[in-house]
Design an enzyme around this catalytic site. Structure first.
Site, PDB file in Angstrom:
ATOM      1  N   LEU A   1      53.361 -30.882 -40.931  1.00  0.00           N
ATOM      2  CA  LEU A   1      52.301 -31.895 -40.961  1.00  0.00           C
ATOM      3  C   LEU A   1      51.346 -31.573 -42.114  1.00  0.00           C
ATOM      4  O   LEU A   1      50.142 -31.804 -42.009  1.00  0.00           O
ATOM      5  CB  LEU A   1      51.535 -31.942 -39.637  1.00  0.00           C
TER       6      LEU A   1
ATOM      7  N   LYS B   1      58.345 -26.497 -54.387  1.00  0.00           N
ATOM      8  CA  LYS B   1      57.585 -25.774 -53.366  1.00  0.00           C
ATOM      9  C   LYS B   1      57.486 -24.323 -53.818  1.00  0.00           C
ATOM     10  O   LYS B   1      58.223 -23.898 -54.706  1.00  0.00           O
ATOM     11  CB  LYS B   1      58.260 -25.886 -52.002  1.00  0.00           C
TER      12      LYS B   1
ATOM     13  N   GLY C   1      49.943 -34.212 -48.462  1.00  0.00           N
ATOM     14  CA  GLY C   1      49.739 -33.867 -49.861  1.00  0.00           C
ATOM     15  C   GLY C   1      50.536 -34.808 -50.743  1.00  0.00           C
ATOM     16  O   GLY C   1      50.624 -36.007 -50.441  1.00  0.00           O
TER      17      GLY C   1
ATOM     18  N   ARG D   1      64.133 -29.728 -58.904  1.00  0.00           N
ATOM     19  CA  ARG D   1      64.802 -30.998 -58.595  1.00  0.00           C
ATOM     20  C   ARG D   1      63.857 -31.891 -57.793  1.00  0.00           C
ATOM     21  O   ARG D   1      63.298 -31.478 -56.786  1.00  0.00           O
ATOM     22  CB  ARG D   1      66.096 -30.746 -57.799  1.00  0.00           C
TER      23      ARG D   1
ATOM     24  N   ARG E   1      66.391 -22.808 -45.862  1.00  0.00           N
ATOM     25  CA  ARG E   1      65.314 -23.326 -46.702  1.00  0.00           C
ATOM     26  C   ARG E   1      65.262 -22.507 -47.977  1.00  0.00           C
ATOM     27  O   ARG E   1      65.356 -21.279 -47.927  1.00  0.00           O
ATOM     28  CB  ARG E   1      63.959 -23.175 -45.992  1.00  0.00           C
TER      29      ARG E   1
ATOM     30  N   CYS F   1      67.179 -31.346 -51.405  1.00  0.00           N
ATOM     31  CA  CYS F   1      67.758 -31.753 -50.120  1.00  0.00           C
ATOM     32  C   CYS F   1      67.094 -32.980 -49.503  1.00  0.00           C
ATOM     33  O   CYS F   1      67.729 -34.022 -49.382  1.00  0.00           O
ATOM     34  CB  CYS F   1      67.719 -30.599 -49.134  1.00  0.00           C
TER      35      CYS F   1
ATOM     36  N   THR G   1      76.692 -31.783 -52.919  1.00  0.00           N
ATOM     37  CA  THR G   1      76.964 -33.215 -52.699  1.00  0.00           C
ATOM     38  C   THR G   1      75.777 -33.989 -53.276  1.00  0.00           C
ATOM     39  O   THR G   1      74.940 -34.505 -52.543  1.00  0.00           O
ATOM     40  CB  THR G   1      77.125 -33.526 -51.203  1.00  0.00           C
TER      41      THR G   1
ATOM     42  N   LYS H   1      72.872 -32.058 -39.382  1.00  0.00           N
ATOM     43  CA  LYS H   1      72.220 -31.684 -40.638  1.00  0.00           C
ATOM     44  C   LYS H   1      71.383 -32.832 -41.205  1.00  0.00           C
ATOM     45  O   LYS H   1      70.211 -32.659 -41.531  1.00  0.00           O
ATOM     46  CB  LYS H   1      73.282 -31.236 -41.653  1.00  0.00           C
TER      47      LYS H   1
END
Ligand code: UDX
Length: 435
Positions: A251, A324, A254, A331, A149, A261, A85, A205
């Site tokens: 927490l 990450k 950066g 993306r 994740r 997402c 989506t 979600k």
């Protein structure tokens, strides 16, 4: 159980393989023939730790097949919707056309007693909108959001921390039993099952992602204050995190959040709230987004200031491209955005990453790329760490790196390096929100 998984992207491919590994008979359906061929050969179309092995084993066992032909879903009695989506063209609202198309294609193959389980992240209200055409076939619709994740997708799918099932109408009880059966192994290990209505399941979600994004932007807002008053945001986060009610996770101050997402989901949520006449309820998400984007600029400013205001012709090594670590996903990567901004200011930017270079090159062909971190570091006047891969966080030696660069200047965009160790090795170290 016989399952179909419609849509074999990050979510669907992992879900299909994980369900097959649990002993279910699974057919994965996708409109992209190339992706289907790759998956059918037991190969993941993207980098996800553990997925290649899981796919290869499941395909070899004969319990997992992939096809472009939705008619093959007819053999299954539980159908997971796992299509994307993305944001709509030129707008924040989610584009649900892939969900609509998947349902339209699936409906002719549904039988009474079938269950359709929506996993895609959708605007609240989508299940209610889709239900009449599904229920007309005698099938039931449940909403079963997915919280995996990237980088931990296999583990998160096989061992979820909760299973949420939204149901409605007369077929609800039977549909919940079907969901209990498909997730039996996780439930038997004590994973909580929350049975609720459709809108709550859909909201769980987006609310979860909104909360996580808010937590990150909260600490990044504190980083902005820390920068003005000479405080250290990482010590602040440690001190806050000891409070169980707050917790240390998410927490990490950066250059902020990115990926497929969080950014799109908070924008889509704000857009949906506007449609619902509740703009003000999540107006703070616009601020969360703005704080997040400002941190990218802050990393750029640190480089510019440290180099005396002029980047033209200066070589800058960017360590990381993925949004990450443990992912090749670029993306909305904050790190790549920083690289692009630095180049826009005239720097000669060289990007390196252990997994995401191919994807980065595809969307930003104007940047220079180096497979080996050493090649990116060679002759650099500044180094910017933007993705906290172990290769940079743990394995990069300040003295070895120091021997390669033209100037020992590093901006740690993820606050993941030991500042003292780098300073002791003669580096000028700049963190985000740190002294
Ligand atoms: C997220 C949600 O965590 C997951 O539950 C949902 O299903 C999909 O969206 P993901 O996009 O894979 O998962 O990444 P996540 O680990 O949440 O990280 C998102 C971004 O936040 C990354 O860019 C990461 O670098 C950043 N981040 C995370 C921070 O900047 N600081 C932190 O403390 C944590």
């Amino acid at each position: 159980m016989r399952l179909s998984v419609i849509g074999c992207g990050y979510l669907g491919a992992v879900h299909a393989a994980a369900m097959a590994s649990l002993g279910h008979e699974v057919v994965g359906v996708d409109t992209d023939g190339k992706k289907v061929d790759r998956l059918a050969a037991g190969k993941a179309p993207f980098f996800e730790p553990g997925l290649d092995e899981l796919l290869a084993d499941a395909v070899a066992s004969g319990r997992l097949r992939f096809t472009t032909d939705i008619a093959e879903a007819a053999q299954a009695s539980l159908h997971f919707l796992a299509v994307g989506t993305p944001p709509s063209e030129g707008a924040d609202a989610a584009d649900v056309s892939f969900v609509d198309a998947a349902v339209a294609a699936l409906v002719p193959h549904l039988k009474p007693g079938d269950v359709v389980a929506g996993k895609s992240t959708v605007p609240v209200g989508t299940a209610a909108r889709l239900s009449p055409q599904i229920e007309a076939t005698g099938a039931a619709l449940v909403w079963n959001p997915e919280f995996l994740r990237e980088g931990w997708a296999v583990n998160d799918t096989v061992e979820p921390d909760r299973i949420v099932v939204g149901v409605s109408g007369p077929g609800a009880d039977a549909a919940v039993e079907v969901m209990r059966e498909v997730y039996r192994s996780a439930l038997s290990r004590g994973c909580p099952l929350l049975v609720t209505d459709w809108p709550t399941a859909e909201l769980v979600k987006v609310a979860a992602n909104a909360f996580l994004a808010t937590k990150i932007s909260f600490i990044n807002a504190m980083a902005e204050i820390a920068e003005v008053v000479g405080a250290d945001v990482t010590q602040l986060a440690d001190a806050l995190g000891h409070d169980d009610r707050i917790g240390r996770r998410f927490l990490g101050a950066g250059i902020g959040f990115g990926g497929g997402c969080l950014p799109k989901d908070i924008r889509a949520f704000a857009a949906r709230a506007e449609e619902l006449g509740r703009t003000e309820s999540v107006a703070f998400l616009r601020e969360v987004d703005a704080i997040n984007l400002r941190r990218r600029q802050r990393a750029v400013d640190l480089v510019v200031d440290a180099l005396g205001g002029d980047l033209v012709g200066r070589r800058v090594a960017v360590l990381g491209a993925a949004f990450k670590p443990h992912s090749d996903d670029v993306r909305d990567s904050p790190g790549l955005a920083v690289a692009v901004m630095l180049r826009g200011l005239g720097a000669e930017v060289v990007v390196t990453d252990p997994a995401a270079l191919e994807n980065a090159r595809r969307i930003h062909p104007q940047l220079e790329y180096a497979t080996a971190a050493e090649d990116a570091l060679a002759g650099a006047s500044a180094v910017v760490l933007v993705t906290e891969w172990d290769q940079y966080r743990r394995e990069l030696s300040p003295s070895d790196a120091g021997a390669l660069v033209a100037r020992r200047l590093i901006v740690d965009g993820r606050n993941c390096l030991d500042a003292q160790v780098w300073r002791d090795a003669g580096w000028e170290y700049h963190g985000m929100g740190r002294r």
